[in-house]
Design a protein around this motif. Structure first.
Motif, short mmCIF file in Angstrom:
data_model
loop_
_atom_site.label_atom_id
_atom_site.label_comp_id
_atom_site.label_asym_id
_atom_site.label_seq_id
_atom_site.Cartn_x
_atom_site.Cartn_y
_atom_site.Cartn_z
N ASP A 96 0.76 -1.28 -0.01
CA ASP A 96 0.13 0.08 -0.16
C ASP A 96 0.85 1.43 -0.14
N ALA A 97 1.81 1.21 -0.71
CA ALA A 97 2.77 2.40 -0.87
C ALA A 97 3.46 2.35 -2.33
N ASP A 98 2.55 2.55 -3.50
CA ASP A 98 3.15 2.36 -4.77
C ASP A 98 4.15 3.21 -5.23
N ASP A 99 3.78 4.48 -4.49
CA ASP A 99 4.83 5.53 -4.99
C ASP A 99 6.35 5.16 -4.48
N ILE A 100 6.30 4.85 -3.32
CA ILE A 100 7.55 4.43 -2.78
C ILE A 100 8.17 3.29 -3.17
N ALA A 101 7.29 2.17 -3.61
CA ALA A 101 7.83 1.03 -4.50
C ALA A 101 8.46 1.58 -5.79
N ALA A 102 7.98 2.42 -6.55
CA ALA A 102 8.11 2.89 -7.75
C ALA A 102 9.73 3.52 -7.47
N GLU A 103 9.71 4.34 -6.59
CA GLU A 103 10.78 5.30 -6.27
C GLU A 103 12.18 4.20 -5.94
N LEU A 104 11.65 3.37 -4.96
CA LEU A 104 12.90 2.24 -4.45
C LEU A 104 13.37 1.51 -5.58
N SER A 105 12.44 1.25 -6.61
CA SER A 105 12.94 0.48 -7.82
C SER A 105 13.85 1.15 -8.64
N ARG A 106 13.46 2.50 -8.75
CA ARG A 106 14.40 3.19 -9.44
C ARG A 106 15.85 3.56 -9.01
N ILE A 107 15.68 3.56 -7.61
CA ILE A 107 16.83 4.17 -6.96
C ILE A 107 17.94 2.73 -6.85
N THR A 108 17.33 1.54 -6.60
CA THR A 108 18.02 0.37 -6.60
C THR A 108 18.64 -0.42 -7.82
N ALA A 109 17.97 0.14 -8.91
CA ALA A 109 18.15 -0.46 -10.34
C ALA A 109 19.72 -0.59 -10.47
N GLY A 110 20.26 -1.85 -10.74
CA GLY A 110 21.69 -2.01 -11.01
C GLY A 110 22.54 -1.60 -9.76
N ARG A 111 22.06 -1.36 -8.63
CA ARG A 111 22.77 -1.49 -7.41
C ARG A 111 22.75 -2.47 -6.60
N GLN A 112 23.57 -2.87 -5.56
CA GLN A 112 23.80 -3.80 -4.85
C GLN A 112 24.28 -3.38 -3.46
N VAL A 113 23.84 -4.33 -2.40
CA VAL A 113 24.15 -4.38 -1.13
C VAL A 113 25.49 -5.25 -0.88
N GLY A 114 26.58 -4.87 -0.54
CA GLY A 114 27.45 -5.95 -0.68
C GLY A 114 27.65 -6.53 -2.06
N ALA A 115 27.52 -7.94 -2.05
CA ALA A 115 27.44 -8.50 -3.25
C ALA A 115 25.96 -8.98 -3.88
N ARG A 116 25.10 -8.52 -3.20
CA ARG A 116 23.66 -8.98 -3.41
C ARG A 116 22.84 -7.75 -4.19
N ALA A 117 22.21 -8.11 -5.09
CA ALA A 117 21.31 -7.37 -5.90
C ALA A 117 20.04 -7.31 -4.94
N ILE A 118 19.30 -6.22 -5.53
CA ILE A 118 18.06 -5.73 -4.71
C ILE A 118 16.96 -5.80 -5.59
N ALA A 119 15.88 -6.55 -5.04
CA ALA A 119 14.61 -6.54 -5.55
C ALA A 119 13.42 -6.05 -5.03
N VAL A 120 12.43 -5.39 -5.72
CA VAL A 120 11.19 -4.78 -5.08
C VAL A 120 10.01 -5.40 -5.58
N ARG A 121 9.20 -5.90 -4.44
CA ARG A 121 8.02 -6.46 -4.67
C ARG A 121 6.82 -5.82 -4.30
N VAL A 122 6.01 -5.23 -4.97
CA VAL A 122 4.73 -4.72 -4.66
C VAL A 122 3.87 -5.90 -4.01
N LEU A 123 3.21 -5.58 -3.11
CA LEU A 123 2.38 -6.62 -2.18
C LEU A 123 0.94 -5.93 -2.12
N HIS A 124 0.04 -7.01 -1.90
CA HIS A 124 -1.52 -6.51 -1.62
C HIS A 124 -1.74 -7.19 -0.54
#
Length: 213
Positions: A96-124
């Motif tokens: 229930d925060a699609d705006d944050i999900a979209a912005e987080l997806s843009r921020i984390t695209a191609g980025r990693q934390v340590g050696a791990r990629a980041i995936a954003v999932r919209v939930l219901h």
């Protein structure tokens, strides 16, 4: 309009004009998007590393983007316990925060934390938190407590943005204090989720609930 980035002692303070023309866009991003992204990431990094707060001023979209940047940075300050995938991408569920999900997806695209990629999932509402490392519950969620309890059982970091977010079961809760994005932390909730939080994260929290009397 400019985003002001406060500097730690002895460092330079930046003001990034959003409308300023940028002749060398970074990896295809527009000039405004790149400058805004840089500002958000610097804000979150500065707040966690240097102890300052993140000014959000009035625009709601800036507040949402600053929160998204914080979510990204939180991932680097948490040690996840048993019950979550220790090898694959770090998965962030957003309810229930699609705006944050979209912005987080843009921020984390191609980025990693340590050696791990980041995936954003919209939930219901009602979606299971299985496979999540972090769950962000928006203020409009109808049953935040149920989702946060399920996230605790799954070993995920629960983040909220309500005045009673910690009471509902969140480990981190965003607050607006004098037009600034700040956050509070519940150590009992972190323990229930089998999470170890960095001392640096705790040192810059607005409030830390240690439990007990």
């Amino acid at each position: 309009m400019a985003i002001l980035i406060p500097a730690a002692a002895g460092a330079v303070c930046f003001a990034l004009p959003l409308a300023q023309r940028w002749t060398r866009p970074w990896r295809g991003l527009s000039s405004a998007r790149w400058l805004l992204l840089a500002a958000y990431l610097c804000l979150a990094l500065h707040c966690l590393a240097g102890g300052a707060d993140a000014p959000v001023q009035a625009p709601a979209n800036v507040e949402r983007s600053v929160k998204a940047a914080f979510l990204y940075k939180f991932l680097g300050y948490v040690e996840f316990g048993a019950g979550v995938d220790a090898a694959g991408p770090l998965v962030v569920g957003v309810l229930d925060a699609d705006d944050i999900a979209a912005e987080l997806s843009r921020i984390t695209a191609g980025r990693q934390v340590g050696a791990r990629a980041i995936a954003v999932r919209v939930l219901h509402e009602g979606d299971p938190p299985a496979g999540l490392h972090m769950l962000f519950v928006g203020r409009e969620a109808e049953r935040p407590g149920a989702m946060l309890r399920a996230a605790q059982q799954a070993g995920a970091l629960g983040v909220t943005e309500n005045s009673d977010g910690l009471q509902q079961g969140g480990t981190i809760n965003f607050l607006l204090v004098e037009d600034r994005v700040r956050f509070e932390v519940s150590l009992p909730a972190a323990e229930k989720s089998r999470l170890k939080l960095s001392s640096r994260l705790l040192s810059v929290a607005y409030h830390v609930n240690k439990g007990g009397s």
